[in-house]
Design an enzyme around this catalytic site. Structure first.
Site, PDB file in Angstrom:
ATOM      1  CG  ASP A 153      -2.067   0.932   1.163  1.00 48.93           C
ATOM      2  OD1 ASP A 153      -2.053   1.795   0.272  1.00 48.93           O
ATOM      3  OD2 ASP A 153      -2.982   0.820   1.998  1.00 48.93           O
ATOM      4  CG  HIS A 232      -8.798   0.802  -4.299  1.00 51.12           C
ATOM      5  ND1 HIS A 232      -9.710   1.592  -3.638  1.00 51.12           N
ATOM      6  CD2 HIS A 232      -7.580   1.163  -3.808  1.00 51.12           C
ATOM      7  CE1 HIS A 232      -9.077   2.382  -2.781  1.00 51.12           C
ATOM      8  NE2 HIS A 232      -7.785   2.151  -2.875  1.00 51.12           N
TER       9      HIS A 232
HETATM   10  C1  HEM Z   1      -4.073   2.604  -4.328  1.00 48.99           C
HETATM   11  C2  HEM Z   1      -5.371   0.039  -0.415  1.00 48.99           C
HETATM   12  C3  HEM Z   1      -8.612   3.463   0.771  1.00 48.99           C
HETATM   13  C4  HEM Z   1      -6.833   6.249  -2.763  1.00 48.99           C
HETATM   14  C5  HEM Z   1      -4.187   1.597  -3.402  1.00 48.99           C
HETATM   15  C6  HEM Z   1      -3.471   0.341  -3.448  1.00 48.99           C
HETATM   16  C7  HEM Z   1      -3.823  -0.358  -2.353  1.00 48.99           C
HETATM   17  C8  HEM Z   1      -4.777   0.425  -1.610  1.00 48.99           C
HETATM   18  C9  HEM Z   1      -3.312  -1.735  -1.940  1.00 48.99           C
HETATM   19  C10 HEM Z   1      -2.513  -0.095  -4.591  1.00 48.99           C
HETATM   20  C11 HEM Z   1      -1.098   0.243  -4.308  1.00 48.99           C
HETATM   21  C12 HEM Z   1      -0.779   1.705  -4.189  1.00 48.99           C
HETATM   22  O1  HEM Z   1      -0.644   2.409  -5.189  1.00 48.99           O
HETATM   23  O2  HEM Z   1      -0.725   2.169  -3.065  1.00 48.99           O
HETATM   24  C13 HEM Z   1      -6.365   0.754   0.244  1.00 48.99           C
HETATM   25  C14 HEM Z   1      -7.065   0.287   1.415  1.00 48.99           C
HETATM   26  C15 HEM Z   1      -7.969   1.251   1.748  1.00 48.99           C
HETATM   27  C16 HEM Z   1      -7.836   2.326   0.779  1.00 48.99           C
HETATM   28  C17 HEM Z   1      -6.794  -1.040   2.129  1.00 48.99           C
HETATM   29  C18 HEM Z   1      -8.971   1.282   2.865  1.00 48.99           C
HETATM   30  C19 HEM Z   1      -9.672   0.238   3.195  1.00 48.99           C
HETATM   31  C20 HEM Z   1      -8.424   4.516  -0.093  1.00 48.99           C
HETATM   32  C21 HEM Z   1      -9.168   5.748  -0.066  1.00 48.99           C
HETATM   33  C22 HEM Z   1      -8.660   6.536  -1.074  1.00 48.99           C
HETATM   34  C23 HEM Z   1      -7.601   5.782  -1.725  1.00 48.99           C
HETATM   35  C24 HEM Z   1     -10.292   6.073   0.926  1.00 48.99           C
HETATM   36  C25 HEM Z   1      -9.036   7.933  -1.494  1.00 48.99           C
HETATM   37  C26 HEM Z   1     -10.060   8.601  -1.048  1.00 48.99           C
HETATM   38  C27 HEM Z   1      -5.914   5.503  -3.465  1.00 48.99           C
HETATM   39  C28 HEM Z   1      -5.131   6.024  -4.581  1.00 48.99           C
HETATM   40  C29 HEM Z   1      -4.356   4.966  -5.054  1.00 48.99           C
HETATM   41  C30 HEM Z   1      -4.662   3.827  -4.200  1.00 48.99           C
HETATM   42  C31 HEM Z   1      -5.118   7.460  -5.103  1.00 48.99           C
HETATM   43  C32 HEM Z   1      -3.361   5.000  -6.220  1.00 48.99           C
HETATM   44  C33 HEM Z   1      -4.071   4.859  -7.535  1.00 48.99           C
HETATM   45  C34 HEM Z   1      -3.078   4.877  -8.697  1.00 48.99           C
HETATM   46  O3  HEM Z   1      -2.478   3.825  -8.979  1.00 48.99           O
HETATM   47  O4  HEM Z   1      -2.906   5.960  -9.264  1.00 48.99           O
HETATM   48  N1  HEM Z   1      -4.981   1.617  -2.275  1.00 48.99           N
HETATM   49  N2  HEM Z   1      -6.847   1.977  -0.113  1.00 48.99           N
HETATM   50  N3  HEM Z   1      -7.491   4.566  -1.114  1.00 48.99           N
HETATM   51  N4  HEM Z   1      -5.597   4.187  -3.261  1.00 48.99           N
HETATM   52 FE1  HEM Z   1      -6.288   3.060  -1.739  1.00 48.99          FE
END
Ligand code: HEM
Length: 323
Positions: A153, A232
């Site tokens: 993450d 996501h």
């Molecule tokens: C990408 C997990 C909530 C925004 C990701 C990734 C994971 C992840 C594993 C892919 C790896 C990375 O690029 O970091 C989670 C989990 C969450 C959560 C477990 C809560 C249960 C959120 C929320 C937002 C968010 C609430 C925004 C309001 C993003 C963004 C990316 C991302 C901007 C990158 C997208 C890209 O590749 O450009 N998240 N996330 N995440 N997440 Fe989350």
């Protein structure tokens, strides 16, 4: 970046340990309470320095954010940043991003849990009866910076100069606002609890489709065709219609939990130059894009808090402390 708008250490790297402390001010109309809060907020870096000095290699950092409800009193009537408001609930057909109270956020990070603990203790001692603790979450680094769902993450976070571009309010943004907010950031926090049993019951390939990356080696999957449910990753890729550029945010998510009480969670914290970018992401996740196709991560993760803050520059923190 001009010296007067030097930011707080919002760009500090992910640490082994973190505390997310959200408090509400009990009676903001009371002069003594307001003075105490101003004092603690403006001297947060001195307090942190006293604790950090015991082991500089542990990189203890604390950033502080101020919520919309107390902005005027805490900053002594500086105009509010143009986008600052309380967290707006996002209600989808199936899941809701709830809004919960919170006037101040302390984001404490270090390589040592004891230093985080000690700084939080000192801050709460200083704040005394002026505040109520709304939420205190203790996060930790899990293997390879993975969340408790098993995925790495934070990978897509901006790095180097791109971080400032994504995260800090620039002089060009402040029409109608005070220039004092230049060098600050909007911050959104949400505490998520995971349904681990049902997540674990999914095949790895199904989990990977939900996230948009492979689990073991963290490789990005291609975006799905337009009529297929988006991952996501895709739902959170916000592209500027005019320039085609992506609007990045900086996430410092941390796992937290307690196997003994079957609590498994992710604390989401996003720093951004434009609050609307994170609001758009939340809309895409909860309402869906297209509407109705919500982020399936939410079928396994429930948001139990939601608050918005503004993290002012160091100069503005100093100004708050001036008599
Ligand atoms: C990408 C997990 C909530 C925004 C990701 C990734 C994971 C992840 C594993 C892919 C790896 C990375 O690029 O970091 C989670 C989990 C969450 C959560 C477990 C809560 C249960 C959120 C929320 C937002 C968010 C609430 C925004 C309001 C993003 C963004 C990316 C991302 C901007 C990158 C997208 C890209 O590749 O450009 N998240 N996330 N995440 N997440 Fe989350």
């Amino acid at each position: 970046m001009p010296p007067h708008s030097q930011p707080q250490r919002v760009d500090a790297p992910l640490s082994a340990s973190a505390i997310f402390l959200v408090v509400s001010v009990k009676d903001i109309a009371d002069d003594d309470t307001a003075a105490t809060v101003r004092n603690v907020v403006s001297s947060v870096n001195d307090t942190a320095k006293n604790v950090a000095f015991r082991d500089p290699s542990a990189n203890l950092i604390c950033t502080v954010g101020i919520g919309a409800r107390v902005w005027e009193v805490v900053t002594k009537k500086l105009p509010k940043p143009s986008e600052l408001h309380a967290f707006r609930e996002v209600k989808g057909a199936t899941h809701t991003a709830i809004s919960t109270p919170g006037d101040l956020l302390f984001h404490i990070r270090a390589e040592r849990r004891d230093l985080c603990f000690e700084l939080e203790r000192q801050l709460l001692d200083q704040l005394g009866d002026s505040v109520t603790v709304e939420d205190e979450t203790v996060g930790f680094r899990y293997f390879d910076n993975r969340d408790l769902l098993g995925f790495i993450d934070g990978t897509a976070n901006p790095v180097g100069a791109d971080t400032q571009e994504a995260v800090l309010v620039a002089g060009t943004d402040v029409a109608g606002s005070s220039v004092d907010i230049v060098g600050g950031s909007y911050v959104v926090v949400q505490k998520y609890l995971h349904k681990m049993d049902s997540w674990k019951a999914l095949k790895t390939e199904a989990q990977e489709e939900i996230i948009g990356r492979t689990k073991f080696d963290n490789v990005e999957l291609d975006d799905a065709p337009p009529d297929v449910q988006k991952s996501h990753k895709s739902l959170n890729t916000i592209v500027d219609e005019a320039t085609g550029a992506e609007h990045d945010i900086l996430r410092d998510n941390m796992p937290f939990g307690s196997p003994g009480s079957k609590e498994y969670g992710t604390y989401f914290i996003g720093y951004t130059r434009h609050l609307w970018v994170i609001e758009q992401m939340l809309h895409n996740m909860f309402v869906g894009s297209p509407p109705g196709k919500h982020d399936r991560l939410l079928d396994y993760s429930t948001a139990v808090t939601g608050s918005v803050f503004f993290m002012p520059s160091l100069a503005l923190l100093d100004e708050i402390g001036d008599d």
